[in-house]
Motif scaffolding. Sequence first.
Motif, PDB file in Angstrom:
ATOM      1  N   ILE B 298     -10.827 -12.713  60.599  1.00 51.33           N
ATOM      2  CA  ILE B 298     -10.738 -12.581  59.479  1.00 51.33           C
ATOM      3  C   ILE B 298     -12.009 -13.704  59.110  1.00 51.33           C
ATOM      4  N   ASP B 316     -11.204 -17.339  61.600  1.00 51.79           N
ATOM      5  CA  ASP B 316     -10.089 -17.716  62.701  1.00 51.79           C
ATOM      6  C   ASP B 316     -10.569 -17.169  63.837  1.00 51.79           C
ATOM      7  N   PRO B 321      -7.130 -20.468  62.028  1.00 48.38           N
ATOM      8  CA  PRO B 321      -8.676 -20.273  61.087  1.00 48.38           C
ATOM      9  C   PRO B 321      -9.094 -21.592  60.290  1.00 48.38           C
ATOM     10  N   ARG B 342      -4.571 -26.137  60.837  1.00 47.12           N
ATOM     11  CA  ARG B 342      -5.404 -24.498  60.594  1.00 47.12           C
ATOM     12  C   ARG B 342      -5.680 -25.098  58.981  1.00 47.12           C
ATOM     13  N   PHE B 344      -8.568 -24.465  55.488  1.00 49.48           N
ATOM     14  CA  PHE B 344      -8.956 -22.847  54.956  1.00 49.48           C
ATOM     15  C   PHE B 344      -9.174 -23.868  53.691  1.00 49.48           C
TER      16      PHE B 344
END
Lengths: 229, 439
Positions: B298, B316, B321, B342, B344
Amino acid sequence: MVKVGCYQVGMTKLVCRLKGCAMPREHCAKTSEEGIGMRKRKVLWLWTVTVLAVVLVGTGCARGPLSVLFPKREKEPVVQVSRPPSRPPIVERPTEIVERRVAPPAEEPPGRGIVWDPTDLSPIHFEFDKSRITEEARVILQGNAERIKQNPDVMIQIEGHCDERGTNEYNLALGLRRARSTREYLINLGVDPSKLTTISYGEEQPVDPRHNEEAWALNRRAQFGAAEQ
Amino acid sequence: MRGKSLLSKVAIGVSGLVLMTVISGTSAVEISIEIFGQRGQRIRIAIPDFVSRSALVTDDPGRKIAKIIAYDLDFSGYFEVMDPIQYPPDFLRFDPNPARIDYARWRGVQARDLIHGVWAARRGELEIECRLFDVQEGRQIVGKLYKGETKLLREMAHRFADDVVLYHSGRQGIAHTKIAFTSTSTGAKEIFVCDYDGDSVRQLTNDGSICLSPAWSPDASRIAYTSYKDGNPDLYVINADGSLPQLVAAYHGLNTAPCWSPTGDTLALTLSIDGDSEIYLKEVDGKRRRRVTYSGAIDTTPSFSPDGARIAFVSDRSGTPQIWVVDIDGRNLRRISYQGGRSFAPAWSPLGDKIAYVVDLPGEGLQIFVMSADGRNPVQLTSGPGWNQRPSWSPNGTHIVFSSTRAGRANIYTMRADGADVRRVSFLSGENESPAWSR
């Protein structure tokens, strides 16, 4: 005809003359009893016919001679019926309604058209942040694949969904991955690829709006629907 | 220096006659740079209600104008706005004539700056005369006259506040800026826009579906966003007044997470046409596109550096990610987030030195962090209760707008770049998320 003198039974004076009888007038005046009776009946009959003819001709004169035999149908005169004031006036229905019969539905041959809604297919669920098909999901997809193959005319849309633990944009990508992963698995089970489309809704359409593990597990899913044809 | 020089006297006289002039003395600028160099040294400023020249006052906007300027200067972080109880003891209001200001009284209450304002209403129009005075030197440093329809009152007040901030900080103020966000208040998810202080909310889209990820063009004239209104997440660009929505990308699959290049003619976005989600660059008003990332992972949420040379994004490919950076030609690909959580939603600061982003912390959920653009010194800016995400910088890099569930449903909040001074901005029903700060 029995002749009495020059007078034939049933004849009138006038008719006797017209038939060319040359006897003097006094002869024609004399008649038998029978002759007189018959003559009277004839006179009556002629008189009745004449009267009727005059009447019919008089009424039929205005419309031509044949109108006596084929009189036109006259309109009924409008009769106003006065209604009692306590009842409300009846509403006239619009006259623009078109009516026609419709045939009864034809029997559909089996297997044609959408006989089943793909949302009937069971959804599958995913582990957190993953798109792999779990063992439980494989069993479900095997059943789904069979049903899809039984309805070859139906286009299926596979929707990928996520729980809320990630940003909306990241989850749109993860949801797509889940939808595509599901599609791949179904194709490997023999489903026609052209019948399967994918879409992602990320975290936008949770089935369970709560904010706990239970809800999140339910929201991490792929589910099925009918694709736009 | 004490006392007024001849030059200053002439300057003040001229400014009273000419419309829209700005006067600043060189010595004042040097002093202000010194002040801003020291943290905590905020300028103490008095902003009494604006007064009217005419005796008859119905529907007095004088207080409203002063309050808007006061909010803007307080928000900027550069000023300590005085409360009226701190004014000179017998002060009621200014005389409309600014020449009559008694600076000695104001020095007596330690005011460093003051704003003298006069308003007048003429034929449905509003006229506002605003002057910023240096109390110590007793002279005007900024003088402006604004004229416009009465409904533009807030805009005029915001403009003067920005002029004051520009004078003192050397950088453009943000009082005129707007925030775009998504809201489910109508039942569907639509794009809304409001002033940066939360005022003047208006609905921009009416798709009756799902709209996501609004992103302002660099000149603040247009907004890019994703909409499901045609049954697929497609990318649109709409004028800031809500007119002329234009379909920009409707490729099969995702057309999401738009980010404008600093030049305003290109969008970085996420497409999945080549299989899985990847970062692409696409012309806004054209058909050309170029792929930037090449991995089966992704790759999404691109954010341009302010010089337009690099893109920060989420990938990721390392297993979870994380934030990665790449040059726009695809070279020098490197990971910059390493705390392990993680990560973002990177947002590159307009100043170029920092990247704000979101981390999923065990037990605390999504929280906003900021790190330097090379990945060093991550600092947590928000914490629970509630989740905080989708940071977006103010154009001068001093503040961040974000969404938070600290009050239950998601709402829009602003905070200073150090995490302080959190203020709620949205009050619509439903979930209010995904904010973007305009220029």
